[in-house]
Design a protein around this motif. Structure first.
Motif, PDB file in Angstrom:
ATOM      1  N   HIS A 591      21.974  16.843 -12.184  1.00  0.00           N
ATOM      2  CA  HIS A 591      21.474  18.194 -11.929  1.00  0.00           C
ATOM      3  C   HIS A 591      20.250  18.100 -11.016  1.00  0.00           C
ATOM      4  CE1 HIS A 591      19.599  22.088 -12.889  1.00  0.00           C
ATOM      5  NE2 HIS A 591      20.753  22.472 -13.396  1.00  0.00           N
ATOM      6  N   ALA A 592      20.170  18.987 -10.026  1.00  0.00           N
ATOM      7  CA  ALA A 592      19.095  18.879  -9.034  1.00  0.00           C
ATOM      8  C   ALA A 592      17.716  18.997  -9.668  1.00  0.00           C
ATOM      9  CB  ALA A 592      19.277  19.946  -7.957  1.00  0.00           C
ATOM     10  N   ALA A 593      17.571  19.825 -10.691  1.00  0.00           N
ATOM     11  CA  ALA A 593      16.251  20.010 -11.297  1.00  0.00           C
ATOM     12  C   ALA A 593      16.077  19.203 -12.572  1.00  0.00           C
ATOM     13  CB  ALA A 593      16.022  21.490 -11.585  1.00  0.00           C
ATOM     14  N   LEU A 594      17.128  19.131 -13.378  1.00  0.00           N
ATOM     15  CA  LEU A 594      16.987  18.519 -14.709  1.00  0.00           C
ATOM     16  C   LEU A 594      17.320  17.033 -14.723  1.00  0.00           C
ATOM     17  CD1 LEU A 594      18.640  21.377 -16.798  1.00  0.00           C
ATOM     18  CD2 LEU A 594      16.209  20.968 -16.442  1.00  0.00           C
ATOM     19  N   GLY A 595      17.721  16.491 -13.579  1.00  0.00           N
ATOM     20  CA  GLY A 595      18.075  15.078 -13.522  1.00  0.00           C
ATOM     21  C   GLY A 595      19.247  14.792 -14.447  1.00  0.00           C
ATOM     22  N   SER A 596      19.217  13.626 -15.050  1.00  0.00           N
ATOM     23  CA  SER A 596      20.283  13.284 -15.987  1.00  0.00           C
ATOM     24  C   SER A 596      19.860  13.612 -17.408  1.00  0.00           C
ATOM     25  CB  SER A 596      20.648  11.804 -15.857  1.00  0.00           C
ATOM     26  OG  SER A 596      21.249  11.591 -14.610  1.00  0.00           O
ATOM     27  N   GLY A 597      19.045  14.615 -17.572  1.00  0.00           N
ATOM     28  CA  GLY A 597      18.634  15.055 -18.900  1.00  0.00           C
ATOM     29  C   GLY A 597      17.185  14.756 -19.217  1.00  0.00           C
ATOM     30  N   ASP A 598      16.537  13.941 -18.380  1.00  0.00           N
ATOM     31  CA  ASP A 598      15.152  13.563 -18.666  1.00  0.00           C
ATOM     32  C   ASP A 598      14.193  14.743 -18.496  1.00  0.00           C
ATOM     33  OD1 ASP A 598      16.274  12.919 -16.078  1.00  0.00           O
ATOM     34  OD2 ASP A 598      14.251  12.372 -15.454  1.00  0.00           O
ATOM     35  N   ALA A 599      14.556  15.729 -17.684  1.00  0.00           N
ATOM     36  CA  ALA A 599      13.664  16.878 -17.493  1.00  0.00           C
ATOM     37  C   ALA A 599      14.148  18.110 -18.260  1.00  0.00           C
ATOM     38  CB  ALA A 599      13.546  17.203 -16.003  1.00  0.00           C
ATOM     39  N   ALA A 600      15.119  17.895 -19.164  1.00  0.00           N
ATOM     40  CA  ALA A 600      15.691  19.047 -19.873  1.00  0.00           C
ATOM     41  C   ALA A 600      14.717  19.672 -20.868  1.00  0.00           C
ATOM     42  CB  ALA A 600      16.971  18.618 -20.601  1.00  0.00           C
ATOM     43  N   ASN A 601      13.596  19.009 -21.123  1.00  0.00           N
ATOM     44  CA  ASN A 601      12.613  19.575 -22.061  1.00  0.00           C
ATOM     45  C   ASN A 601      11.529  20.379 -21.346  1.00  0.00           C
ATOM     46  OD1 ASN A 601      11.424  17.408 -20.822  1.00  0.00           O
ATOM     47  ND2 ASN A 601      10.433  16.602 -22.648  1.00  0.00           N
ATOM     48  N   LEU A 602      11.757  20.699 -20.084  1.00  0.00           N
ATOM     49  CA  LEU A 602      10.760  21.450 -19.317  1.00  0.00           C
ATOM     50  C   LEU A 602      11.289  22.867 -19.066  1.00  0.00           C
ATOM     51  CD1 LEU A 602       9.796  18.645 -16.795  1.00  0.00           C
ATOM     52  CD2 LEU A 602       8.915  19.067 -19.091  1.00  0.00           C
ATOM     53  N   PRO A 603      10.713  23.862 -19.711  1.00  0.00           N
ATOM     54  CA  PRO A 603      11.289  25.212 -19.620  1.00  0.00           C
ATOM     55  C   PRO A 603      11.339  25.768 -18.200  1.00  0.00           C
ATOM     56  CG  PRO A 603       9.176  25.204 -20.815  1.00  0.00           C
ATOM     57  CD  PRO A 603       9.576  23.787 -20.634  1.00  0.00           C
ATOM     58  N   ALA A 604      10.373  25.407 -17.354  1.00  0.00           N
ATOM     59  CA  ALA A 604      10.390  25.945 -15.978  1.00  0.00           C
ATOM     60  C   ALA A 604      11.643  25.485 -15.239  1.00  0.00           C
ATOM     61  CB  ALA A 604       9.143  25.501 -15.222  1.00  0.00           C
ATOM     62  N   LEU A 605      12.111  24.278 -15.564  1.00  0.00           N
ATOM     63  CA  LEU A 605      13.296  23.770 -14.863  1.00  0.00           C
ATOM     64  C   LEU A 605      14.581  24.259 -15.518  1.00  0.00           C
ATOM     65  CD1 LEU A 605      12.102  20.141 -14.011  1.00  0.00           C
ATOM     66  CD2 LEU A 605      11.974  22.211 -12.627  1.00  0.00           C
ATOM     67  N   GLN A 606      14.560  24.452 -16.846  1.00  0.00           N
ATOM     68  CA  GLN A 606      15.727  25.059 -17.506  1.00  0.00           C
ATOM     69  C   GLN A 606      15.919  26.482 -16.986  1.00  0.00           C
ATOM     70  OE1 GLN A 606      18.030  24.021 -19.572  1.00  0.00           O
ATOM     71  NE2 GLN A 606      17.267  22.354 -20.836  1.00  0.00           N
ATOM     72  N   GLU A 607      14.795  27.116 -16.686  1.00  0.00           N
ATOM     73  CA  GLU A 607      14.801  28.520 -16.256  1.00  0.00           C
ATOM     74  C   GLU A 607      15.273  28.671 -14.806  1.00  0.00           C
ATOM     75  OE1 GLU A 607      13.596  30.709 -18.535  1.00  0.00           O
ATOM     76  OE2 GLU A 607      13.661  32.521 -17.333  1.00  0.00           O
ATOM     77  N   LEU A 608      15.287  27.555 -14.082  1.00  0.00           N
ATOM     78  CA  LEU A 608      15.618  27.600 -12.654  1.00  0.00           C
ATOM     79  C   LEU A 608      17.133  27.738 -12.485  1.00  0.00           C
ATOM     80  CD1 LEU A 608      13.644  27.201 -10.237  1.00  0.00           C
ATOM     81  CD2 LEU A 608      14.423  24.831 -10.157  1.00  0.00           C
ATOM     82  N   PRO A 609      17.606  28.817 -11.886  1.00  0.00           N
ATOM     83  CA  PRO A 609      19.070  28.964 -11.764  1.00  0.00           C
ATOM     84  C   PRO A 609      19.653  27.885 -10.855  1.00  0.00           C
ATOM     85  CG  PRO A 609      17.908  31.001 -11.197  1.00  0.00           C
ATOM     86  CD  PRO A 609      16.878  29.928 -11.284  1.00  0.00           C
TER      87      PRO A 609
END
Ligand code: SF4
Length: 726
Positions: A591-609
């Motif tokens: 995923h371009a923003a969440l990587g392979s899950g390492d950034a999935a705990n960052l709400p700003a990136l989860q929020e990014l469509p």
């Protein structure tokens, strides 16, 4: 309005002033930000320069702090990688620092493994526990079977690990999540050496990309996004043409002039078909000289390979003519989201096109670094920094350990990666290990199984240096330094390992330069030579380095052109096996923003469509509308995706820009123990291909499941409400 004095890095000059004033600040005066924390003046912004740690690209950042709180991250205009720009992921670094789910201090397990029962301990106790365990393992003579799982052994961590290896008279088994982040294993065959070349996209006139998602995740996304902007600029040069080949359209592909939906795994064969046309039609001078490398030419002819590539012969011939006829053609690839089938063979075939067009070390071509290795810590006595070459991936190691039995492996030291999530089969041996110590800043699926948790500091709290080889003899050293005080009772992992070395009586760790990560950085930084006229840099190089956050200079050596080696490519001609039980091909991509899950705990990136599907806060399955119709699946339906290894459920997104036989899923979610923002957001795609690398495909089937799907898309609700009002 009263003007505030604005404090920023000395020497950034007009560029940063205009960048920052564009954000609406009334600043007009630039003075150095190298101000000790105890001299802070309340109410004034202070900017500190450091390096983004959100991906391996190493962009320079400047962080605005006020009252000892960091509140904004910008790109460092002095930094040669990102030249003042920053991606969304880099901006989200503050959410790592201030994340409410960070581990607040060292802990030891008190319940059963994985039960989640912990007891807070002191750092002294944690360090002693680890040192005693390692001493015991050393006495058994099996310290070389300790697995050290991390992203990279560069910088201060690499030195500390080498010290620990010496103290234990061992050589740990280094492992990482995957073999790379979409990086080609074939580069050494094409360009020689270990250093990654720079692809001069900015000055190319024809860019042929075999699935490289360079605007998203490939190598250095900000650097290549800036280069792509220059490639597209029409002033003073012809606007370049960009062709992207990949089975599923990525955001990068959506920016291409021409997107060609290649069959999964056929990138190398397409490259050879293009090469065949160039050679047979003598489209470049001395093309025949390459004929011996490519082998019997006819077998790669586009007319022979269309069924394997999915691209018509006419199109291949046209692309070959355009590529060869262009003034500065450039081929890049591969990339996950296209496929990583046949690894090095595919890579070498793609990059053979660059050798054929003789664009190595030429503007618009492939720019090789002059040196194979440049490491700023070489300036320290005793320094031997961990290698950057290929290690065994967790998947490869898992196969080996499962065969030998985990009892042969006395300990796992895991640093800021999450093997259980990205390589789910690793849990089989990790559960059986006698001892696990995690240095993670967050509780995650692997840390949950640890015996000892020693939380690391974030990149905005610690010290490090990143050495970077650029094109030719250019090099840079990027500084990581604390922009705020540590927020919790954490300790930088390099400092922990050095303390363990001292407990083990390893005398080199007593020397002044190795007292801490900070000492290492400052000792090495002092050796950097700055030569900016009009500054006191010559006299005070360290001060200058701490202010600027980056050193840019040159290293000795000459960037020689390497004779490209094409590997035996006959495997590319083999037709893909089909399995009636799993008639579709599943691609998972980072995923371009969440990587392979390492950034999935960052709400700003989860929020990014997601830019192509507009999905937020979850996972999805991309299906071609024709395929979906044949399965009775509508947009948003809950479906089950199954492979021979397992199954997951996720909502379907009808996606016209994907081959009908292919389905795709981002590998960004699937957490069960990574904090409030990450848990329960979607399935872990890795269970579907547990021995594959990111981007490697696998046979799959899709079944529509009754039940509600949870598909959150940007603007959908708003749009529905507006439509209802009409
Ligand atoms: S590309 Fe983005 S995430 Fe990676 S280092 Fe640069 S700013 Fe950080």
């Amino acid at each position: 309005m009263k003007r505030r004095e604005f404090i920023i890095l000395g020497g950034i000059g007009a560029t940063s002033a205009s960048v920052l004033s564009a954000c609406g600040h009334p600043e007009e005066k630039l003075i150095p930000a190298f101000i000790p924390d105890d001299q802070y003046v309340p109410g004034i912004d202070y900017w500190k320069a450091s390096t983004c740690g959100m991906c391996p690209a190493g962009c320079g950042i400047i962080v605005r702090t006020r009252e000892h709180k960091a509140n904004k991250i910008e790109g460092n205009p002095l930094h040669p990688v990102n030249r003042g720009a920053l991606c969304a992921r880099g901006q989200a670094g503050l959410e790592v620092l201030y994340n409410p789910d960070r581990i607040k201090g060292p802990m030891k397990r008190v319940g059963e493994r994985g039960e989640g029962k912990w007891e807070q301990i002191t750092w002294g106790e944690a360090i002693k526990t680890l040192a005693d365990k390692l001493r015991e393992i050393k006495s058994q003579g099996i310290a070389s079977n300790i697995v050290f799982a991390t992203l990279s052994l560069r910088g201060v961590l690499g030195i500390a690990v080498n010290f620990l290896n010496s103290a234990l008279d061992a050589k740990f088994l280094p492992t990482q999540e995957s073999t790379s982040r979409e990086v080609a294993r074939g580069y050494p065959h094409s360009y020689g050496g270990e250093a990654t070349p720079i692809f001069d996209i900015a000055n190319a006139s024809y860019l042929l990309s075999f699935g490289a998602r360079f605007l998203e995740t490939w190598h250095s996304p900000v650097m290549y996004s800036l280069a792509f902007g220059e490639f597209r600029r029409s002033s003073g040069k012809a606007r370049g043409k960009f062709v992207q080949l990949e089975p599923r359209m990525s955001l990068t592909g959506a920016n291409a002039d021409e997107w060609l939906p290649a069959i999964v795994g056929s990138e190398g064969l397409i490259a050879l078909a293009i090469a065949q046309v160039i050679i047979r039609e003598k489209l470049i001078e001395d093309a025949a000289a390459f004929e011996s490398q490519i082998g019997p030419l006819d077998q790669y002819a586009p007319e022979q390979t269309t069924t394997l590539t999915g691209i018509t012969a006419e199109t291949i011939v046209r692309i070959a003519r355009e590529f060869a006829g262009s003034e500065r053609p450039l081929a890049i690839g591969p990339g996950a989201g296209s496929s990583r089938e046949l690894g090095e063979i595919n890579d070498a075939a793609i990059h053979f096109l660059n050798a054929l067009s003789r664009n190595i070390n030429k503007p618009g071509g492939v720019l090789l670094p002059a040196s194979e290795r440049f490491e700023v810590f070489d300036a320290l006595p005793l320094a031997e920094v961990g290698g950057t070459g290929w290690w065994e991936s967790i998947n490869e190691l898992s196969v080996r350990i499962n065969k030998a039995g985990p009892v042969e492996f006395p300990a796992l030291l895991v640093h800021q990666i999450n093997p259980v999530l990205v390589a789910p089969r690793s849990i089989e041996w990790i559960m059986g290990l006698p001892f696990i110590a995690s240095f993670s800043s967050f509780m995650d699926e692997t840390t949950r199984l640890a015996d000892l948790v020693m939380p690391d500091q974030t990149d905005l709290e610690g010290w490090d240096l990143r050495s970077m080889l650029m094109a030719g003899s250019n090099a840079a050293v990027s500084l990581v330094q604390p922009v705020v005080e540590p927020q919790h009772n954490t300790m930088q992992t390099a400092d922990v390992l050095l303390a363990v070395c001292r407990d083990l009586k390893f005398k080199e760790a007593d020397s002044e330069a190795y007292q801490s990560a900070e000492a290492m950085v400052k000792h090495a930084g002092q050796k950097l030579k700055f030569s900016h006229p009009g500054t006191d840099a010559e006299e005070q190089p360290l001060k200058r380095f701490l202010e600027a956050g980056v050193w840019v200079g040159s290293v000795p050596g000459k960037a020689d052109v390497f004779e490209s080696q094409l590997l035996d490519s006959s495997a590319l001609l083999t037709e893909r096996e089909t399995n009636d039980s799993y008639p579709l091909t599943l691609l998972s991509y980072e995923h371009a923003a969440l990587g392979s899950g390492d950034a999935a705990n960052l709400p700003a990136l989860q929020e990014l469509p997601d830019p192509l599907t507009s999905v937020m806060w979850g996972s999805w399955v991309e299906i071609n509308p024709k395929t979906a119709a044949s399965l009775g699946v509508n947009d948003g339906d809950l479906v089950e995706v199954a492979t021979e290894h397992g199954s997951v459920r996720a909502p379907a997104v009808l996606f016209p820009a994907i081959r009908p036989e292919v389905i795709a899923m981002p590998s960004s979610q699937g957490h069960t123990a990574y904090g409030r923002y990450a848990n329960g957001r979607g399935p872990n795609v890795a269970v579907l291909n547990p021995f594959g690398m990111p981007g490697q495909s696998i046979g799959a089937k899709v079944t529509k499941i009754g039940g509600k799907s949870r598909l959150i898309r940007f603007g959908t609700e708003l749009q529905e409400r507006m439509e209802k009002r009409r």
